[in-house]
Design a protein around this motif. Structure first.
Motif, mmCIF file in Angstrom:
data_model
loop_
_atom_site.group_PDB
_atom_site.id
_atom_site.type_symbol
_atom_site.label_atom_id
_atom_site.label_comp_id
_atom_site.label_asym_id
_atom_site.label_seq_id
_atom_site.Cartn_x
_atom_site.Cartn_y
_atom_site.Cartn_z
ATOM 1 N N SER A 145 0.821 -1.216 0.000
ATOM 2 C CA SER A 145 0.000 0.000 0.000
ATOM 3 C C SER A 145 0.854 1.265 0.000
ATOM 4 C CB SER A 145 -0.960 0.011 1.188
ATOM 5 O OG SER A 145 -0.233 0.043 2.401
ATOM 6 N N SER A 146 2.095 1.164 0.447
ATOM 7 C CA SER A 146 2.971 2.337 0.404
ATOM 8 C C SER A 146 3.946 2.270 -0.772
ATOM 9 C CB SER A 146 3.721 2.500 1.725
ATOM 10 O OG SER A 146 4.555 1.403 1.966
ATOM 11 N N GLY A 147 3.699 1.406 -1.724
ATOM 12 C CA GLY A 147 4.491 1.362 -2.942
ATOM 13 C C GLY A 147 5.400 0.163 -3.079
ATOM 14 N N GLY A 148 5.672 -0.551 -1.988
ATOM 15 C CA GLY A 148 6.506 -1.751 -2.052
ATOM 16 C C GLY A 148 7.959 -1.511 -2.402
ATOM 17 N N ALA A 149 8.450 -0.295 -2.167
ATOM 18 C CA ALA A 149 9.845 0.015 -2.491
ATOM 19 C C ALA A 149 10.803 -0.865 -1.685
ATOM 20 C CB ALA A 149 10.128 1.487 -2.213
ATOM 21 N N VAL A 150 11.893 -1.234 -2.317
ATOM 22 C CA VAL A 150 12.926 -2.043 -1.669
ATOM 23 C C VAL A 150 14.183 -1.199 -1.560
ATOM 24 C CG1 VAL A 150 14.347 -4.117 -1.863
ATOM 25 C CG2 VAL A 150 11.961 -4.178 -2.602
ATOM 26 N N THR A 151 14.697 -1.072 -0.333
ATOM 27 C CA THR A 151 15.927 -0.319 -0.105
ATOM 28 C C THR A 151 16.920 -1.195 0.638
ATOM 29 O OG1 THR A 151 15.045 0.592 1.951
ATOM 30 C CG2 THR A 151 14.785 1.938 -0.041
ATOM 31 N N SER A 152 18.180 -0.911 0.422
ATOM 32 C CA SER A 152 19.250 -1.669 1.056
ATOM 33 C C SER A 152 20.166 -0.706 1.787
ATOM 34 C CB SER A 152 20.028 -2.443 -0.014
ATOM 35 O OG SER A 152 21.035 -3.200 0.579
ATOM 36 N N THR A 153 20.594 -1.092 2.977
ATOM 37 C CA THR A 153 21.497 -0.251 3.760
ATOM 38 C C THR A 153 22.521 -1.128 4.453
ATOM 39 O OG1 THR A 153 21.588 1.483 5.437
ATOM 40 C CG2 THR A 153 20.040 -0.267 5.830
ATOM 41 N N SER A 154 23.635 -0.551 4.803
ATOM 42 C CA SER A 154 24.657 -1.318 5.510
ATOM 43 C C SER A 154 24.162 -1.660 6.911
ATOM 44 C CB SER A 154 25.955 -0.509 5.612
ATOM 45 O OG SER A 154 25.784 0.581 6.495
ATOM 46 N N ILE A 155 24.719 -2.685 7.479
ATOM 47 C CA ILE A 155 24.352 -3.066 8.835
ATOM 48 C C ILE A 155 24.690 -1.931 9.798
ATOM 49 C CG2 ILE A 155 24.896 -4.644 10.735
ATOM 50 C CD1 ILE A 155 25.236 -6.843 8.621
ATOM 51 N N GLU A 156 25.830 -1.290 9.582
ATOM 52 C CA GLU A 156 26.245 -0.191 10.453
ATOM 53 C C GLU A 156 25.219 0.933 10.443
ATOM 54 O OE1 GLU A 156 28.183 -1.431 7.961
ATOM 55 O OE2 GLU A 156 29.708 -2.513 9.098
ATOM 56 N N ASP A 157 24.763 1.326 9.254
ATOM 57 C CA ASP A 157 23.767 2.396 9.159
ATOM 58 C C ASP A 157 22.437 1.956 9.768
ATOM 59 O OD1 ASP A 157 25.624 4.039 7.960
ATOM 60 O OD2 ASP A 157 24.856 3.716 5.915
ATOM 61 N N PHE A 158 22.047 0.721 9.527
ATOM 62 C CA PHE A 158 20.798 0.214 10.090
ATOM 63 C C PHE A 158 20.827 0.277 11.616
ATOM 64 C CE2 PHE A 158 18.345 -3.402 11.783
ATOM 65 C CZ PHE A 158 17.082 -3.073 11.323
ATOM 66 N N MET A 159 21.959 -0.060 12.207
ATOM 67 C CA MET A 159 22.062 -0.084 13.665
ATOM 68 C C MET A 159 22.126 1.320 14.269
ATOM 69 S SD MET A 159 21.712 -3.173 14.550
ATOM 70 C CE MET A 159 22.223 -3.176 16.260
#
Length: 151
Positions: A37-51
């Motif tokens: 419903s929000s577009g289903g976009a897929v994004t990828s980020t480093s583990i460091e940035d995610f944390m």
């Protein structure tokens, strides 16, 4: 190219987070797949940035649980392998000891700590069937010249 990913979190609105490993400089990443419903976009980020982002988020807590579970499984596997080795050593026969001495740089009677360590390493090789392993593949062993069965 991204290899198969491990889903570790699903939000109440349907967003999903995966731990993914790919080829390239950022080998392991966190992938976020938004709900449809929000577009289903897929994004990828480093583990460091995610944390670093949103320290209290449920997906971050799920990721920490995943890492703890994976680490726990690895530690359990290592302990199980050690337990099996101990059983194999305790069940060793006189023939196993004789076979270990065939490849050792020592003879009975063992009179020094070096000789005892050399014999022990040879026994481990015999009971685990690892005697044929090459030096390059056997980096976990004691270095050559210090009780190692390898020259």
């Amino acid at each position: 190219m991204i290899h198969p990913a491990l889903r570790f979190s699903v939000s109440s609105n349907g967003d999903q987070w995966y731990l993914a490993r790919g080829n390239g400089p950022d080998k392991t990443t966190v992938v976020h797949e938004a709900n449809r419903s929000s577009g289903g976009a897929v994004t990828s980020t480093s583990i460091e940035d995610f944390m670093r982002v949103d320290l209290g988020s449920p997906e971050r807590q799920d990721f920490i649980r995943l890492v703890a579970d994976l680490l726990g499984c690895e530690l359990d596997d290592r302990k199980a392998r050690k337990d099996v080795l101990l059983i194999q050593l305790r069940d060793a026969t006189e023939e196993d000891a004789a076979n270990a001495l065939l490849g050792a740089k020592v003879q009975l009677p063992l009179t020094t700590p070096y000789e005892a360590l050399e014999f022990f390493n040879c026994m481990v090789d015999v009971v685990t069937g690892q005697r044929a392993i090459e030096v390059g593949e056997d980096a976990h062993r004691i270095r050559p010249g210090f009780g190692s069965t390898h020259e």
